[in-house]
Motif scaffolding. Structure first.
Motif, mmCIF file in Angstrom:
data_model
loop_
_atom_site.group_PDB
_atom_site.id
_atom_site.type_symbol
_atom_site.label_atom_id
_atom_site.label_comp_id
_atom_site.label_asym_id
_atom_site.label_seq_id
_atom_site.Cartn_x
_atom_site.Cartn_y
_atom_site.Cartn_z
ATOM 1 N N ASP B 5 -6.751 -31.135 -14.644
ATOM 2 C CA ASP B 5 -5.909 -30.153 -13.946
ATOM 3 C C ASP B 5 -5.337 -29.151 -14.933
ATOM 4 O O ASP B 5 -5.271 -27.959 -14.685
ATOM 5 C CB ASP B 5 -4.736 -30.843 -13.225
ATOM 6 N N ASP B 6 -4.908 -29.695 -16.078
ATOM 7 C CA ASP B 6 -4.294 -28.857 -17.095
ATOM 8 C C ASP B 6 -5.300 -27.823 -17.629
ATOM 9 O O ASP B 6 -4.986 -26.646 -17.785
ATOM 10 C CB ASP B 6 -3.779 -29.754 -18.222
ATOM 11 N N LEU B 7 -6.517 -28.340 -17.871
ATOM 12 C CA LEU B 7 -7.563 -27.443 -18.378
ATOM 13 C C LEU B 7 -7.862 -26.355 -17.365
ATOM 14 O O LEU B 7 -8.016 -25.183 -17.691
ATOM 15 C CB LEU B 7 -8.847 -28.245 -18.637
ATOM 16 N N SER B 8 -7.939 -26.778 -16.087
ATOM 17 C CA SER B 8 -8.259 -25.830 -15.036
ATOM 18 C C SER B 8 -7.179 -24.761 -14.933
ATOM 19 O O SER B 8 -7.460 -23.568 -14.819
ATOM 20 C CB SER B 8 -8.407 -26.605 -13.730
ATOM 21 N N SER B 9 -5.910 -25.167 -14.994
ATOM 22 C CA SER B 9 -4.872 -24.151 -14.849
ATOM 23 C C SER B 9 -4.804 -23.258 -16.095
ATOM 24 O O SER B 9 -4.480 -22.078 -16.003
ATOM 25 C CB SER B 9 -3.540 -24.813 -14.529
ATOM 26 N N LYS B 10 -5.162 -23.829 -17.247
ATOM 27 C CA LYS B 10 -5.200 -23.016 -18.462
ATOM 28 C C LYS B 10 -6.265 -21.926 -18.324
ATOM 29 O O LYS B 10 -6.044 -20.764 -18.682
ATOM 30 C CB LYS B 10 -5.536 -23.925 -19.652
ATOM 31 N N ARG B 11 -7.409 -22.305 -17.781
ATOM 32 C CA ARG B 11 -8.495 -21.345 -17.585
ATOM 33 C C ARG B 11 -8.070 -20.261 -16.588
ATOM 34 O O ARG B 11 -8.336 -19.076 -16.788
ATOM 35 C CB ARG B 11 -9.732 -22.096 -17.067
ATOM 36 N N GLU B 12 -7.391 -20.677 -15.520
ATOM 37 C CA GLU B 12 -6.965 -19.680 -14.536
ATOM 38 C C GLU B 12 -5.950 -18.701 -15.125
ATOM 39 O O GLU B 12 -5.983 -17.506 -14.826
ATOM 40 C CB GLU B 12 -6.392 -20.372 -13.298
ATOM 41 N N ARG B 13 -5.064 -19.215 -15.958
ATOM 42 C CA ARG B 13 -4.093 -18.324 -16.607
ATOM 43 C C ARG B 13 -4.820 -17.317 -17.500
ATOM 44 O O ARG B 13 -4.472 -16.144 -17.549
ATOM 45 C CB ARG B 13 -3.086 -19.132 -17.428
ATOM 46 N N GLU B 14 -5.839 -17.815 -18.172
ATOM 47 C CA GLU B 14 -6.594 -16.926 -19.054
ATOM 48 C C GLU B 14 -7.304 -15.832 -18.246
ATOM 49 O O GLU B 14 -7.340 -14.673 -18.642
ATOM 50 C CB GLU B 14 -7.615 -17.743 -19.834
ATOM 51 N N LEU B 15 -7.846 -16.253 -17.094
ATOM 52 C CA LEU B 15 -8.527 -15.266 -16.245
ATOM 53 C C LEU B 15 -7.535 -14.254 -15.675
ATOM 54 O O LEU B 15 -7.826 -13.061 -15.581
ATOM 55 C CB LEU B 15 -9.273 -15.972 -15.107
ATOM 56 N N LEU B 16 -6.357 -14.739 -15.319
ATOM 57 C CA LEU B 16 -5.324 -13.818 -14.812
ATOM 58 C C LEU B 16 -4.977 -12.783 -15.884
ATOM 59 O O LEU B 16 -4.869 -11.588 -15.604
ATOM 60 C CB LEU B 16 -4.054 -14.596 -14.456
ATOM 61 N N ALA B 17 -4.805 -13.278 -17.116
ATOM 62 C CA ALA B 17 -4.477 -12.361 -18.212
ATOM 63 C C ALA B 17 -5.617 -11.370 -18.426
ATOM 64 O O ALA B 17 -5.392 -10.169 -18.627
ATOM 65 C CB ALA B 17 -4.207 -13.142 -19.490
ATOM 66 N N GLY B 18 -6.857 -11.859 -18.342
ATOM 67 C CA GLY B 18 -8.012 -10.976 -18.498
ATOM 68 C C GLY B 18 -8.060 -9.924 -17.415
ATOM 69 O O GLY B 18 -8.388 -8.756 -17.670
ATOM 70 N N PHE B 19 -7.690 -10.316 -16.194
ATOM 71 C CA PHE B 19 -7.682 -9.339 -15.098
ATOM 72 C C PHE B 19 -6.654 -8.244 -15.364
ATOM 73 O O PHE B 19 -6.932 -7.050 -15.202
ATOM 74 C CB PHE B 19 -7.381 -10.031 -13.762
ATOM 75 N N VAL B 20 -5.459 -8.666 -15.796
ATOM 76 C CA VAL B 20 -4.398 -7.683 -16.060
ATOM 77 C C VAL B 20 -4.794 -6.749 -17.209
ATOM 78 O O VAL B 20 -4.505 -5.561 -17.191
ATOM 79 C CB VAL B 20 -3.056 -8.409 -16.360
ATOM 80 N N LEU B 21 -5.500 -7.309 -18.185
ATOM 81 C CA LEU B 21 -5.948 -6.475 -19.310
ATOM 82 C C LEU B 21 -7.191 -5.658 -18.954
ATOM 83 O O LEU B 21 -7.600 -4.772 -19.708
ATOM 84 C CB LEU B 21 -6.251 -7.358 -20.528
ATOM 85 N N GLY B 22 -7.800 -5.967 -17.804
ATOM 86 C CA GLY B 22 -8.979 -5.218 -17.369
ATOM 87 C C GLY B 22 -10.225 -5.558 -18.173
ATOM 88 O O GLY B 22 -11.098 -4.716 -18.325
#
Lengths: 193, 269
Positions: B5-22
């Motif tokens: 679960d932790d790994l999955s949420s870490k990945r999602e946070r990274e993707l969210l950051a990537g989206f914001v950075l475009g």
């Protein structure tokens, strides 16, 4: 509405005050134009982008709430998101001015007077100092200079994957740091429930 | 929480950051859109957008140029009809088109882009800010449409006509649009109700002066065959529209329509 009871520019725009349009352009026109030219090399594209951003601002002015952040941050969020969407639509990365090897250092020469920064920008400034040197360099080039991650990779001689990783983790750390700063300030002011 | 679960949420946070950075790649966008978790991350998305904006404001140049005077004049002229609408409806909370909901089925990369451009851009990015701005003085779509018709000096009003693949039953209604205000509304009477999990309607604005490709005017659903009003949500500035077309597309809409199913067309004379 501000504590003094005076309406903010965006609140005046939301209520249809035409004079507020001029006031908004006076106060934030340079900021939006600066961002538009940073993301668009062609003058005509920068003009289109600026028009689109202000149209979004007029339309969404009623959603602004000063308790959630400053007008300047609200406007910057709208502008930045619109510019990134335009780049994505055009399937191009933001085109920026040619940077020299000393860009990160040079940019400090132009920094706004710290006293003029909004609360959010002050917090961000503090939190930026806590990043590692590499993260600081990457996030500064990415967000502040508008350089694509490909461009950062070439400029710093870093693999693209590493650049992305530094940038994303830096943004997440900044977000966490800024949230903590808010909590500390609230605690200091006795606002913690 | 398990380590997975932790790994999955870490990945999602990274993707969210990537989206914001475009900086999300096509594969990452696909991964991002297929994550159920992402639907619960609007708050995070807002905070990351706010963080990025604050970082940008730290170091902006002090001595920047003013925008050209001609551009400023155009922006002021363009603002007038919108400000008139604002005056009529101090809060436009319920007349902003609802952001598209993320479709349940798997999306193609192109569809993901369409969804992100439409939904995950301004409205979702600012959702926390926006959702807290709700007031009780919202006006209805009908009032907003009436206000536009009364106030827009450049109003375009055209009736729907059958398109290249018309509905079995006649659909009445019209489009009203203002170039100056960059806003408008569609009205439908007798339009077939769609199942959003199977297909959705999408508006296209044909503006050859602006682009060879039609401009996406927003994905929408029809929930009743009675009169329905839908606000137009043009993704690009419209300069001189020559027609408005409604197509039927996959849930979430598409970036470029094949126009295989184009039941309604409103041509500007």
């Amino acid at each position: 509405m501000s504590q003094s009871g005076e309406k903010s520019i965006l609140e005046r725009i939301a209520s249809g005050d035409q004079q507020a349009v001029s006031d908004c352009l006076d106060r934030y026109g340079r900021l939006v134009w600066f961002l538009a030219t940073r993301y668009n090399k062609r003058h005509a594209d920068a003009e289109d982008a600026t028009q689109e951003i202000f149209m979004e601002i007029w339309k969404n002015s009623g959603r602004f709430q000063s308790t959630l952040g400053s007008e300047e941050t609200f406007i910057t969020m709208i502008a930045r998101r619109r510019l990134i969407d335009r780049c994505r639509r055009a399937s191009v990365q933001p085109e920026t001015m040619q940077l020299t090897a000393d860009d990160a250092e040079l940019s400090d020469l132009y920094v706004e007077d710290q006293a003029e920064l909004t609360d959010e920008a002050m917090k961000a400034s503090e939190c930026l100092r806590k990043l590692s040197e590499e993260q600081h360099q990457v996030i500064t080039l990415s967000i502040q200079q508008g350089v694509s991650h490909d461009g950062i990779s070439r400029k710093l001689g870093m693999p693209l994957g590493t650049v992305k990783s530094y940038a994303r983790r830096a943004l997440l750390q900044l977000r966490d740091c800024m949230s903590r700063t808010v909590m500390v300030l609230n605690a200091a002011e006795g606002n913690v429930r | 929480m398990t380590p997975n679960d932790d790994l999955s949420s870490k990945r999602e946070r990274e993707l969210l950051a990537g989206f914001v950075l475009g900086d999300l790649s096509a594969e990452e966008l696909q991964e991002f859109s297929e994550s159920n978790e992402i639907r619960r991350q609007e708050d995070d998305l807002f905070r990351l957008e706010q963080t990025a904006a604050a970082v940008l404001l730290v170091n902006r140049m002090k001595t920047t140029d003013d925008m050209p005077a001609s551009l400023r004049r155009r922006i002021q002229t363009q603002a007038e009809p919108q400000l008139q609408l604002n005056a009529t409806a101090e809060s436009r909370t319920d007349i902003n088109i609802s952001p598209r909901t993320l479709p349940d089925r798997r999306l193609s990369t192109r569809e993901v882009f369409a969804w992100f451009v439409a939904a995950a851009s301004l409205l979702v990015a600012c959702s926390l800010w926006f959702s807290n701005g709700a007031t009780s003085s919202a006006v209805s779509l009908a009032q907003a449409r009436d206000a536009l018709k009364r106030q827009a000096s450049d109003l375009i009003e055209v009736a729907w006509a059958p398109g290249t693949s018309p509905f079995k039953e006649k659909v009445a209604g019209d489009v009203v649009w203002s170039n100056l205000g960059q806003n408008g509304f569609m009205r439908f009477v007798g339009m077939p109700v769609n199942d959003p999990t199977v297909e959705q309607y999408q508006l296209w604005i044909i503006d050859p002066e602006r682009d060879d490709e039609p401009i996406d005017g927003g994905v929408f659903d029809i929930t009743s065959t009675d009169e329905c009003l839908v606000e137009i949500n043009a993704k690009l500035r419209v300069d001189r529209p020559v027609a408005f077309a409604v197509t039927i597309e996959k849930p979430g809409g598409v970036v470029v329509s094949t126009q295989e199913r184009l039941p309604l067309l409103a041509s500007v004379k």
